[in-house]
Write a protein that holds these residues in place. Structure first.
Motif, mmCIF file in Angstrom:
data_model
loop_
_atom_site.group_PDB
_atom_site.id
_atom_site.type_symbol
_atom_site.label_atom_id
_atom_site.label_comp_id
_atom_site.label_asym_id
_atom_site.label_seq_id
_atom_site.Cartn_x
_atom_site.Cartn_y
_atom_site.Cartn_z
ATOM 1 N N SER A 145 6.424 -15.799 5.117
ATOM 2 C CA SER A 145 5.020 -15.394 4.981
ATOM 3 C C SER A 145 4.470 -15.891 3.650
ATOM 4 O O SER A 145 5.223 -16.237 2.733
ATOM 5 N N LEU A 146 3.167 -15.897 3.552
ATOM 6 C CA LEU A 146 2.551 -16.273 2.283
ATOM 7 C C LEU A 146 2.902 -15.260 1.191
ATOM 8 O O LEU A 146 2.966 -15.621 0.018
ATOM 9 N N ASP A 147 3.173 -14.035 1.571
ATOM 10 C CA ASP A 147 3.608 -13.049 0.575
ATOM 11 C C ASP A 147 4.986 -13.406 0.031
ATOM 12 O O ASP A 147 5.244 -13.219 -1.160
ATOM 13 N N ASP A 148 5.853 -13.960 0.868
ATOM 14 C CA ASP A 148 7.160 -14.428 0.380
ATOM 15 C C ASP A 148 6.974 -15.494 -0.687
ATOM 16 O O ASP A 148 7.653 -15.489 -1.719
ATOM 17 N N VAL A 149 6.040 -16.404 -0.434
ATOM 18 C CA VAL A 149 5.756 -17.476 -1.394
ATOM 19 C C VAL A 149 5.168 -16.885 -2.669
ATOM 20 O O VAL A 149 5.560 -17.240 -3.782
ATOM 21 N N TRP A 150 4.226 -15.961 -2.510
ATOM 22 C CA TRP A 150 3.598 -15.305 -3.659
ATOM 23 C C TRP A 150 4.652 -14.663 -4.560
ATOM 24 O O TRP A 150 4.660 -14.840 -5.767
ATOM 25 N N LEU A 151 5.556 -13.905 -3.949
ATOM 26 C CA LEU A 151 6.595 -13.224 -4.721
ATOM 27 C C LEU A 151 7.551 -14.213 -5.387
ATOM 28 O O LEU A 151 8.015 -13.973 -6.503
ATOM 29 N N ALA A 152 7.817 -15.329 -4.726
ATOM 30 C CA ALA A 152 8.734 -16.325 -5.287
ATOM 31 C C ALA A 152 8.168 -16.973 -6.547
ATOM 32 O O ALA A 152 8.900 -17.202 -7.506
ATOM 33 N N VAL A 153 6.877 -17.265 -6.543
ATOM 34 C CA VAL A 153 6.299 -17.982 -7.689
ATOM 35 C C VAL A 153 5.713 -17.042 -8.741
ATOM 36 O O VAL A 153 5.257 -17.491 -9.787
ATOM 37 N N ASN A 154 5.738 -15.759 -8.464
ATOM 38 C CA ASN A 154 5.302 -14.748 -9.433
ATOM 39 C C ASN A 154 6.428 -13.735 -9.622
ATOM 40 O O ASN A 154 6.273 -12.556 -9.309
ATOM 41 N N PRO A 155 7.584 -14.198 -10.131
ATOM 42 C CA PRO A 155 8.751 -13.316 -10.211
ATOM 43 C C PRO A 155 8.578 -12.159 -11.196
ATOM 44 O O PRO A 155 9.187 -11.119 -11.021
ATOM 45 N N VAL A 156 7.767 -12.324 -12.210
ATOM 46 C CA VAL A 156 7.497 -11.232 -13.147
ATOM 47 C C VAL A 156 6.354 -10.426 -12.545
ATOM 48 O O VAL A 156 5.279 -10.958 -12.282
ATOM 49 N N ARG A 157 6.594 -9.174 -12.301
ATOM 50 C CA ARG A 157 5.631 -8.345 -11.586
ATOM 51 C C ARG A 157 4.518 -7.811 -12.494
ATOM 52 O O ARG A 157 4.415 -6.625 -12.750
ATOM 53 N N LEU A 158 3.677 -8.728 -12.954
ATOM 54 C CA LEU A 158 2.503 -8.319 -13.725
ATOM 55 C C LEU A 158 1.385 -8.010 -12.741
ATOM 56 O O LEU A 158 1.315 -8.604 -11.667
ATOM 57 N N PRO A 159 0.489 -7.112 -13.102
ATOM 58 C CA PRO A 159 -0.623 -6.822 -12.193
ATOM 59 C C PRO A 159 -1.492 -8.061 -11.986
ATOM 60 O O PRO A 159 -1.714 -8.844 -12.903
ATOM 61 N N LEU A 160 -1.971 -8.228 -10.769
ATOM 62 C CA LEU A 160 -2.876 -9.327 -10.459
ATOM 63 C C LEU A 160 -4.192 -9.156 -11.224
ATOM 64 O O LEU A 160 -4.768 -10.123 -11.720
#
Length: 144
Positions: free
Chosen positions: A72-87
């Motif tokens: 999913s696009l969320d999988d991609v999002w999580l992969a390239v934003n590994p540091v969980r900072l607020p959007l």
């Protein structure tokens, strides 16, 4: 400003989806994205760590790590934003004596958090396969 890593990563993965038999090296992927191969390699490293792509060293190229129907696009999002900072981060230290400033953290935080959850839910509902089908359909419409 939000980095473009997500759109570049999605672009790369769509190329892998649509051209699975091609030898997709970082220069080839970079040419499609119109960026530097170093940028592609950095993003590929993130995607590889997340298990979304497999990279063969040297001239081997890259391929998806699992079927596009299961990415999913969320999988991609999580992969390239590994540091969980607020959007949508809040500005620091609003004046607690101000009637607006004292409520900004709680009110904005709640709404910004809800917006991020809505975005992630929307991304989770879209697969690479679905977008690849749209691209194929659009390409056929232009060609014929």
């Amino acid at each position: 400003m939000i980095a473009t890593r997500f759109s570049v990563a999605t672009h790369i993965m769509l190329l892998m989806t649509l051209e699975p038999a091609s030898r997709l090296t970082s220069p080839r992927l970079a040419g499609s994205v119109n960026t530097n191969p170093v940028v592609v390699r950095r993003i590929m490293r993130l995607l590889s760590h997340a298990g979304l792509v497999r990279v063969r060293r040297g001239q081997g190229g890259a391929a998806l790590g699992r079927p596009p129907s299961r990415i999913s696009l969320d999988d991609v999002w999580l992969a390239v934003n590994p540091v969980r900072l607020p959007l949508l981060p809040l500005h620091a230290n609003p004046d607690p004596e101000c009637p607006v400033g004292r409520h900004v953290p709680s009110i904005f935080g709640e709404r910004f958090g809800a917006a991020e959850i809505a975005m992630r839910d929307a991304l989770a509902a879209i697969t690479l396969e679905a977008i690849a089908m749209q691209i194929s359909k659009a390409t056929k419409a232009i060609a014929g």
